[in-house]
Design an enzyme around this catalytic site. Structure first.
Site, PDB file in Angstrom:
ATOM      1  N   HIS A 196       0.867  -1.182   0.000  1.00 25.76           N
ATOM      2  CA  HIS A 196       0.000   0.000   0.000  1.00 25.76           C
ATOM      3  C   HIS A 196       0.900   1.227   0.000  1.00 25.76           C
ATOM      4  O   HIS A 196       2.106   1.124   0.231  1.00 25.76           O
ATOM      5  CB  HIS A 196      -0.943   0.021   1.207  1.00 25.76           C
ATOM      6  CG  HIS A 196      -0.242   0.028   2.545  1.00 25.76           C
ATOM      7  ND1 HIS A 196       0.509   1.090   3.000  1.00 25.76           N
ATOM      8  CD2 HIS A 196      -0.173  -0.906   3.521  1.00 25.76           C
ATOM      9  CE1 HIS A 196       0.996   0.831   4.192  1.00 25.76           C
ATOM     10  NE2 HIS A 196       0.606  -0.393   4.533  1.00 25.76           N
ATOM     11  N   ASP A 318      -1.782 -19.211  12.740  1.00 25.67           N
ATOM     12  CA  ASP A 318      -0.564 -19.686  13.384  1.00 25.67           C
ATOM     13  C   ASP A 318      -0.540 -19.261  14.855  1.00 25.67           C
ATOM     14  O   ASP A 318      -0.542 -18.069  15.169  1.00 25.67           O
ATOM     15  CB  ASP A 318       0.657 -19.120  12.650  1.00 25.67           C
ATOM     16  CG  ASP A 318       1.924 -19.847  12.995  1.00 25.67           C
ATOM     17  OD1 ASP A 318       2.354 -19.763  14.156  1.00 25.67           O
ATOM     18  OD2 ASP A 318       2.504 -20.484  12.102  1.00 25.67           O
ATOM     19  N   SER A 333       3.121  -4.854   7.088  1.00 27.28           N
ATOM     20  CA  SER A 333       2.646  -4.578   5.731  1.00 27.28           C
ATOM     21  C   SER A 333       3.744  -4.878   4.721  1.00 27.28           C
ATOM     22  O   SER A 333       4.872  -4.398   4.856  1.00 27.28           O
ATOM     23  CB  SER A 333       2.228  -3.108   5.585  1.00 27.28           C
ATOM     24  OG  SER A 333       1.072  -2.848   6.323  1.00 27.28           O
TER      25      SER A 333
END
Length: 379
Positions: A196, A318, A333
């Site tokens: 992003h 997980d 990110s």
């Protein structure tokens, strides 16, 4: 015998024509709202659910996107392979403009306004504005600025405070933070990360970047995410020069890595959007001891028409990752997503209501957003 590449090109173009004919799309492509806030600790994603952009006749298909389907002239039909990242990197960027973050001394200026000139002198940095004000001697100054799309002029007389002249305005001309590398091209050192854009924290718009550099990071710990409170990776940016950042856009940041150690890792094939399936996958992130590790996630709600940074939903399964971070945290990110041995995308967003859930972007969207020719020039 018809050349294989020509056949593939024909099939691809034909499929696009059929798609447009059947859907009868007339609306313009929606702009995916991407309001990634920049902090000194990390760049992080929007936390509210957003609708994916609609495919339309205004969607541009870049040269790199076509290369992935048709193969470039050098690779022929060879599968595109990239080194999956997972390492944390620091970013320091300089904006093209000086923006207002707070204005207590000049009511006419608001947060997000762009300072164009002070007393007839064009300015490109906050330090330049400060110096002009500091050496004004208290005389009246004219400030030209872009305010809500229109240029305005404001007269202001600096006041003498704490031993220097000031005008009561806080300014920003850059940003710094950390994120995760998604991929590296082993042949050129081209890389992509975040998944992003780095956006202005006030306006939410992608920052217009003048220049950028990639630097090292010393991780200092993890603030675990909780319901209603996103966590984050904490770290200190170092002076180690690891490369240049040349592009900041909705689907990620891109540039050139000069750190040759990263180029020695093994490359794997990319997975096209049509190969992404709901179910198990893994992400690669750096969370402990400065080393990358793989963690299990689940992919669902795939939007094959996505052109932005929210192509599918992800859920952390997980238990080790949950115990370390609580789920997805700021700074993760860009963490590459691997499914069936292929690099299919990257982590982009976390949901505030549940840090174990978020969004991922197709690797194709990142590659299509990167201006490969410009990056190659920089290389």
């Amino acid at each position: 015998m018809i050349n294989k590449k020509v056949t593939k090109a024909f099939c691809f173009i034909f499929s696009i024509c059929i798609m447009l004919a059947h859907t009868g799309l007339h609306a313009s492509a929606e702009k995916s709202e991407c309001r990634e806030e920049c902090t000194v600790a990390s760049f992080h994603g929007e936390t509210e659910i957003d609708t994916a952009p609609a495919l339309s006749d205004n969607v541009k298909v870049g040269s790199r996107f076509l290369d992935l389907f048709l193969g470039d002239s050098k690779q022929s039909d060879e599968t595109v392979s990239l080194i999956p990242g997972g390492g944390v990197f620091g970013v320091k960027i300089r904006q093209k403009y000086v923006t207002v973050t707070e204005s207590t001394g000049i009511p006419a200026l608001k947060c997000g306004d762009i300072i164009l000139s002070v007393d007839g002198v064009s300015v490109s940095s906050a330090a330049q504005v400060k110096e002009i004000v500091k050496t004004s001697g208290g005389k009246s100054l004219t400030i030209r600025a872009m305010h809500q799309g229109s240029e305005i002029g404001v007269e202001i007389r600096p006041t003498f405070e704490d031993g220097e002249y000031k005008i009561g305005v806080s300014l920003r001309d850059g940003a710094a933070g950390l994120g995760t590398v998604t991929f590296i091209d082993p042949k050129t050192g081209l890389f992509g990360g975040l998944g992003h854009g780095i956006c202005d924290s006030e306006s939410g718009e992608v920052i217009s970047m003048e220049s950028g550099e990639v630097c090292g990071v010393i991780l200092g710990g993890i603030h675990k995410g909780e319901c209603g409170k996103p966590g984050e990776l904490c770290g200190i940016l170092t002076e180690k020069d690891m490369g240049d950042l040349t592009i900041n856009c909705e689907c990620g940041v891109f540039g050139i890595l000069t750190d040759t150690a990263a180029l020695s890792e093994k490359a794997i094939p990319i997975g096209h959007r049509g190969e992404v399936t709901e179910g198990e996958a893994t992400i690669i992130s750096t969370l402990k001891n400065g080393k990358t590790a793989e963690y299990k996630i689940e992919i669902y709600d795939i939007d094959e028409d996505s052109t932005g940074s929210k192509s599918f939903r992800i859920r952390v399964t997980d238990e080790t990752l949950k115990s370390l971070t609580g789920g997805i945290v700021r700074g993760m990110s860009g963490s590459p997503i691997i499914q069936n041995g292929k690099l299919i995308g990257a982590v982009t967003h976390v949901l505030v209501a549940d840090p174990t859930e978020g969004y991922g972007i197709f690797i194709e969207n990142m590659l299509n957003a990167a201006d490969i020719k410009e990056l190659q020039k920089a290389a």
